[in-house]
Design a protein around this motif. Structure first.
Motif, PDB file in Angstrom:
ATOM      1  N   CYS A 153       0.842  -1.200   0.000  1.00 36.54           N
ATOM      2  CA  CYS A 153       0.000   0.000   0.000  1.00 36.54           C
ATOM      3  C   CYS A 153       0.878   1.250   0.000  1.00 36.54           C
ATOM      4  N   TYR A 154       1.930   1.269   0.803  1.00 31.70           N
ATOM      5  CA  TYR A 154       2.839   2.417   0.824  1.00 31.70           C
ATOM      6  C   TYR A 154       3.545   2.593  -0.519  1.00 31.70           C
ATOM      7  N   LEU A 155       3.785   1.506  -1.229  1.00 28.61           N
ATOM      8  CA  LEU A 155       4.489   1.585  -2.508  1.00 28.61           C
ATOM      9  C   LEU A 155       3.578   1.989  -3.668  1.00 28.61           C
ATOM     10  N   GLU A 156       2.283   1.836  -3.495  1.00 29.91           N
ATOM     11  CA  GLU A 156       1.305   2.202  -4.529  1.00 29.91           C
ATOM     12  C   GLU A 156       0.866   3.650  -4.302  1.00 29.91           C
ATOM     13  N   PRO A 157       1.153   4.568  -5.236  1.00 26.91           N
ATOM     14  CA  PRO A 157       0.865   5.995  -5.014  1.00 26.91           C
ATOM     15  C   PRO A 157      -0.587   6.314  -4.693  1.00 26.91           C
ATOM     16  N   ASN A 158      -1.546   5.560  -5.223  1.00 25.57           N
ATOM     17  CA  ASN A 158      -2.962   5.858  -4.992  1.00 25.57           C
ATOM     18  C   ASN A 158      -3.565   5.131  -3.802  1.00 25.57           C
ATOM     19  N   CYS A 159      -2.782   4.325  -3.103  1.00 26.72           N
ATOM     20  CA  CYS A 159      -3.313   3.535  -1.992  1.00 26.72           C
ATOM     21  C   CYS A 159      -3.325   4.336  -0.697  1.00 26.72           C
ATOM     22  N   VAL A 160      -4.475   4.355  -0.035  1.00 32.54           N
ATOM     23  CA  VAL A 160      -4.591   5.015   1.271  1.00 32.54           C
ATOM     24  C   VAL A 160      -5.197   4.091   2.328  1.00 32.54           C
ATOM     25  N   SER A 161      -5.613   2.883   1.916  1.00 30.97           N
ATOM     26  CA  SER A 161      -6.116   1.893   2.877  1.00 30.97           C
ATOM     27  C   SER A 161      -6.024   0.520   2.224  1.00 30.97           C
ATOM     28  N   TYR A 162      -6.173  -0.521   3.046  1.00 31.12           N
ATOM     29  CA  TYR A 162      -6.135  -1.868   2.491  1.00 31.12           C
ATOM     30  C   TYR A 162      -7.000  -2.822   3.296  1.00 31.12           C
ATOM     31  N   ASN A 163      -7.415  -3.899   2.607  1.00 28.74           N
ATOM     32  CA  ASN A 163      -8.129  -5.014   3.216  1.00 28.74           C
ATOM     33  C   ASN A 163      -7.175  -6.200   3.174  1.00 28.74           C
ATOM     34  N   HIS A 164      -7.020  -6.872   4.296  1.00 27.42           N
ATOM     35  CA  HIS A 164      -6.188  -8.073   4.307  1.00 27.42           C
ATOM     36  C   HIS A 164      -6.998  -9.213   4.899  1.00 27.42           C
ATOM     37  N   GLY A 165      -6.991 -10.321   4.178  1.00 24.83           N
ATOM     38  CA  GLY A 165      -7.700 -11.500   4.649  1.00 24.83           C
ATOM     39  C   GLY A 165      -6.899 -12.734   4.297  1.00 24.83           C
ATOM     40  N   PRO A 166      -7.456 -13.880   4.553  1.00 24.41           N
ATOM     41  CA  PRO A 166      -6.751 -15.119   4.227  1.00 24.41           C
ATOM     42  C   PRO A 166      -6.363 -15.155   2.749  1.00 24.41           C
ATOM     43  N   SER A 167      -5.071 -15.138   2.489  1.00 22.47           N
ATOM     44  CA  SER A 167      -4.526 -15.247   1.126  1.00 22.47           C
ATOM     45  C   SER A 167      -4.879 -14.085   0.207  1.00 22.47           C
TER      46      SER A 167
END
Length: 95
Positions: A26-40
């Motif tokens: 997410c930090y490496l992607e310029p447009n990313c400001v949040s993320y969802n993380h789940g199994p796999s």
């Protein structure tokens, strides 16, 4: 947020990645400001829960939603500063 995910704002999906690497992506992607993380699964979002409509947050068992920038003074894009359909990028600079 445990057992939550932001939908309709995914800009990139990654498979088989742990939560630390998901955050790093997410930090490496310029447009990313949040993320969802789940199994796999790691989903990078171009909005936070503060920017998106309320019904875009969904219950998703086993997933964790996390915003990179929580406070508006840390995320200048929350105020919608860009005109003419430009994309605001938070990045690491002040511009």
């Amino acid at each position: 947020m445990e057992n939550k995910a932001l939908r309709n704002h995914v800009i990139k999906s990654l498979q088989e990645i742990d939560s630390d690497n998901c955050e790093l992506q997410c930090y490496l992607e310029p447009n990313c400001v949040s993320y969802n993380h789940g199994p796999s699964l790691c989903e990078l979002n171009n909005m936070t829960h503060l920017q998106a409509p309320l019904d875009d947050m969904e219950a998703r068992h086993g997933s964790t939603y996390r915003a990179i920038f929580y406070v508006s003074n840390m995320n200048p894009c929350l105020n919608g500063p860009c005109l003419n359909g430009a994309t605001c990028q938070t990045g690491f600079g002040s511009h």
